[in-house]
Design a protein around this motif. Structure first.
Motif, PDB file in Angstrom:
ATOM      1  N   UNK A   1       0.412  -0.926   0.023  1.00 51.50           N
ATOM      2  CA  UNK A   1      -0.076   0.103   0.236  1.00 51.50           C
ATOM      3  C   UNK A   1       0.357   1.122  -0.031  1.00 51.50           C
ATOM      4  N   UNK A   2       1.695   1.235   1.025  1.00 55.21           N
ATOM      5  CA  UNK A   2       2.535   2.603   0.936  1.00 55.21           C
ATOM      6  C   UNK A   2       3.744   3.006  -0.412  1.00 55.21           C
ATOM      7  N   UNK A   3       3.610   1.834  -1.007  1.00 55.81           N
ATOM      8  CA  UNK A   3       4.530   2.094  -2.306  1.00 55.81           C
ATOM      9  C   UNK A   3       3.321   2.325  -3.796  1.00 55.81           C
ATOM     10  N   UNK A   4       2.412   2.007  -3.714  1.00 58.90           N
ATOM     11  CA  UNK A   4       1.210   2.177  -4.558  1.00 58.90           C
ATOM     12  C   UNK A   4       0.923   3.972  -3.838  1.00 58.90           C
ATOM     13  N   UNK A   5       0.827   3.957  -2.370  1.00 60.58           N
ATOM     14  CA  UNK A   5       0.305   5.863  -2.391  1.00 60.58           C
ATOM     15  C   UNK A   5       1.138   6.479  -2.904  1.00 60.58           C
ATOM     16  N   UNK A   6       2.714   6.029  -2.800  1.00 60.18           N
ATOM     17  CA  UNK A   6       3.951   7.040  -3.107  1.00 60.18           C
ATOM     18  C   UNK A   6       3.907   7.506  -5.006  1.00 60.18           C
ATOM     19  N   UNK A   7       3.548   6.161  -5.214  1.00 58.07           N
ATOM     20  CA  UNK A   7       3.287   5.932  -6.828  1.00 58.07           C
ATOM     21  C   UNK A   7       2.266   6.556  -7.535  1.00 58.07           C
ATOM     22  N   UNK A   8       1.180   6.313  -6.816  1.00 53.71           N
ATOM     23  CA  UNK A   8      -1.021   6.614  -7.880  1.00 53.71           C
ATOM     24  C   UNK A   8      -1.399   7.212  -6.726  1.00 53.71           C
TER      25      UNK A   8
END
Length: 125
Positions: free
Chosen positions: A35-42
């Motif tokens: 989730x953190x990866x996706x929040x940071x990217x998208x």
């Protein structure tokens, strides 16, 4: 052949994670990492991302030997999920049918073979 969803793999993973506490922290951590990866990217959690965005992340963690060092935690998480998914699927009725496993079956005893009887000078009476 059916899918992992058809085989109720989600229920299997939920059971295993509850039953084996050693899975709980890595699973929670892996989901949080994703989730953190996706929040940071998208600017969205993984489940709210588009299919293309989800696949972009998955491709970066699906192959541990190719994953960049900063993606290591995600690759470890993905491996655990892949292992649990495979185990859940191939131990379900759908998965067992898919591989054609028929289980153990008893042999048919037809007596001592004639050549063995002849070797010991015994007759098959």
């Amino acid at each position: 052949m059916g899918s992992a969803s058809d085989a109720k793999v989600i229920d299997f993973i939920e059971f295993i994670v509850k039953d084996i506490p050693g899975h709980q922290v890595p699973m929670r951590g892996g989901l949080k990492w994703l989730d953190l990866q996706c929040l940071n990217r998208y600017e969205h959690a993984f489940t709210d991302c588009t299919a293309d965005q989800q696949m972009e992340i998955v491709k970066e963690i699906a192959y541990p030997l190719k994953a960049k060092p900063e993606m290591h935690q995600g690759a470890v998480f993905f491996n655990r999920m892949r292992d649990l998914t495979g185990t859940g699927f191939y131990t379900s009725k759908i998965g067992i049918k898919d591989i054609g496993y028929v289980g153990n079956s008893p042999g048919k005893w037809e007596g001592v073979p004639a050549d063995v009887l002849a070797q010991y000078n015994l007759s098959s009476v």
